[in-house]
Design a protein around this motif. Structure first.
Motif, PDB file in Angstrom:
ATOM      1  N   LYS A   3       0.857  -1.172   0.000  1.00 15.86           N
ATOM      2  CA  LYS A   3       0.000   0.000   0.000  1.00 15.86           C
ATOM      3  C   LYS A   3       0.902   1.233   0.000  1.00 15.86           C
ATOM      4  O   LYS A   3       1.514   1.554   1.012  1.00 15.86           O
ATOM      5  N   GLY A  63      -3.997   2.390  -7.478  1.00 20.45           N
ATOM      6  CA  GLY A  63      -4.318   2.408  -6.057  1.00 20.45           C
ATOM      7  C   GLY A  63      -3.311   3.170  -5.228  1.00 20.45           C
ATOM      8  O   GLY A  63      -3.577   3.479  -4.061  1.00 20.45           O
ATOM      9  N   LYS A  84      -9.484  11.128  -7.618  1.00 19.28           N
ATOM     10  CA  LYS A  84      -9.274   9.805  -8.194  1.00 19.28           C
ATOM     11  C   LYS A  84      -9.069  10.002  -9.687  1.00 19.28           C
ATOM     12  O   LYS A  84      -9.906  10.601 -10.364  1.00 19.28           O
ATOM     13  N   ASN A 147      -8.324   2.044  -0.076  1.00 16.74           N
ATOM     14  CA  ASN A 147      -8.840   2.981  -1.081  1.00 16.74           C
ATOM     15  C   ASN A 147     -10.334   3.268  -0.916  1.00 16.74           C
ATOM     16  O   ASN A 147     -10.828   4.294  -1.403  1.00 16.74           O
TER      17      ASN A 147
END
Length: 282
Positions: A3, A63, A84, A147
């Motif tokens: 991540k 992501g 996004k 996310n």
């Protein structure tokens, strides 16, 4: 699956600001992995921050979350937002133009507003000048951890109402092609323009051609020379200029083992224009 949280700012590394951001992010989401894009953005230079995001963002896995803090309006009424992108990445930043290059060249899917009074580092409510730590990296860490946090932000913004910088496009005429010098390949002083390879090719300009290149600042000529449009720096002798295609597939101008920007005192921004045309018979 890792991540990723990627940080960018104009803070430099001379004090504890960046370390405080790292600490706040790890305090919020201990399992994420943090990397730096750069903390060397020129102070208050939103255009540079916008460009560097464009330079790096799409090379990271979908992501990945980017936090960009070039925020001369910190503590004012400017919005704090999360975007996004159409590429599947996220950017946490002020609404001050930082998303301009991403919006134009990558595309925005959705943008949501951060409520600075609610979505912030615990016990930071009396701090109003370090939103990089208290707001942006805090929300970025939560987003990198999951996310789905994006969907929890209730206020969706109209993309047309965001703040955008004037990036401009190359202009083609009988006189040749005119563009702008957007940014430097800093360490080596090469000039990166906004003229894409496809524009050159559409105007019958190909590697091996010689180009007459004129650079102007506010319309005043600062440089003029005939330069080879080559494959790489090695196509010319050491110390000679060369036009080439950079890593973003745009026209650039450099010197083999030299620094073009310093050598000719050339800067960046919309006031710096580059004019090119193919040399006849070359």
């Amino acid at each position: 699956m890792k991540k990723f949280l990627v940080l960018q700012s104009d803070f430099g590394l001379d004090d504890g600001a960046v370390a405080a951001m790292y600490g706040a992010a790890y305090f919020t989401a201990p399992e994420i992995t943090i990397h730096d894009l750069t903390h060397g953005i020129e102070p208050y230079n939103i255009f540079q921050g916008s460009y560097r995001l464009f330079q790096a963002l799409t090379y990271w896995p979908k992501g990945s979350v980017f936090v960009s803090v070039v925020d001369p309006g910190v503590g004012s009424q400017r919005k704090s937002i999360v975007a996004k992108t159409k590429s599947g990445h996220y950017v946490v930043t002020p609404d001050n133009g930082t998303l301009s290059h991403i919006a134009k060249y990558v595309g925005l899917d959705q943008v949501r507003q951060i409520d600075e009074a609610v979505n912030r580092l615990p016990h930071s409510q009396d701090s109003h000048t370090f939103h990089g730590r208290d707001v942006y990296v805090y929300n970025g860490a939560l987003l990198a951890q999951d996310n789905a946090f994006f969907e929890s932000l209730p206020i969706q913004l109209d993309l047309s109402e965001l703040t955008y910088l004037d990036l401009g496009d190359p202009v083609v005429s009988e006189e040749g092609i005119q563009g702008t010098i957007d940014i430097l390949d800093i360490r080596f002083g090469s000039l990166w323009t906004n003229i894409p390879l496809e524009t050159l090719q559409a105007n019958n300009i190909h590697q091996g051609d010689y180009l007459e290149i004129v650079i102007k600042e506010h319309g005043q000529e600062r440089y003029r020379e005939q330069v080879l449009f080559g494959r790489s720096f090695a196509a010319v002798a050491i110390g000679r200029p060369i036009a080439y295609v950079n890593s973003l597939i745009r026209l650039a101008l450099g010197i083999n083992q030299g620094n073009f920007a310093l050598g000719y005192k050339i800067g960046t921004g919309n006031q710096w224009t580059i004019h090119i045309k193919k040399v006849k018979g070359a």
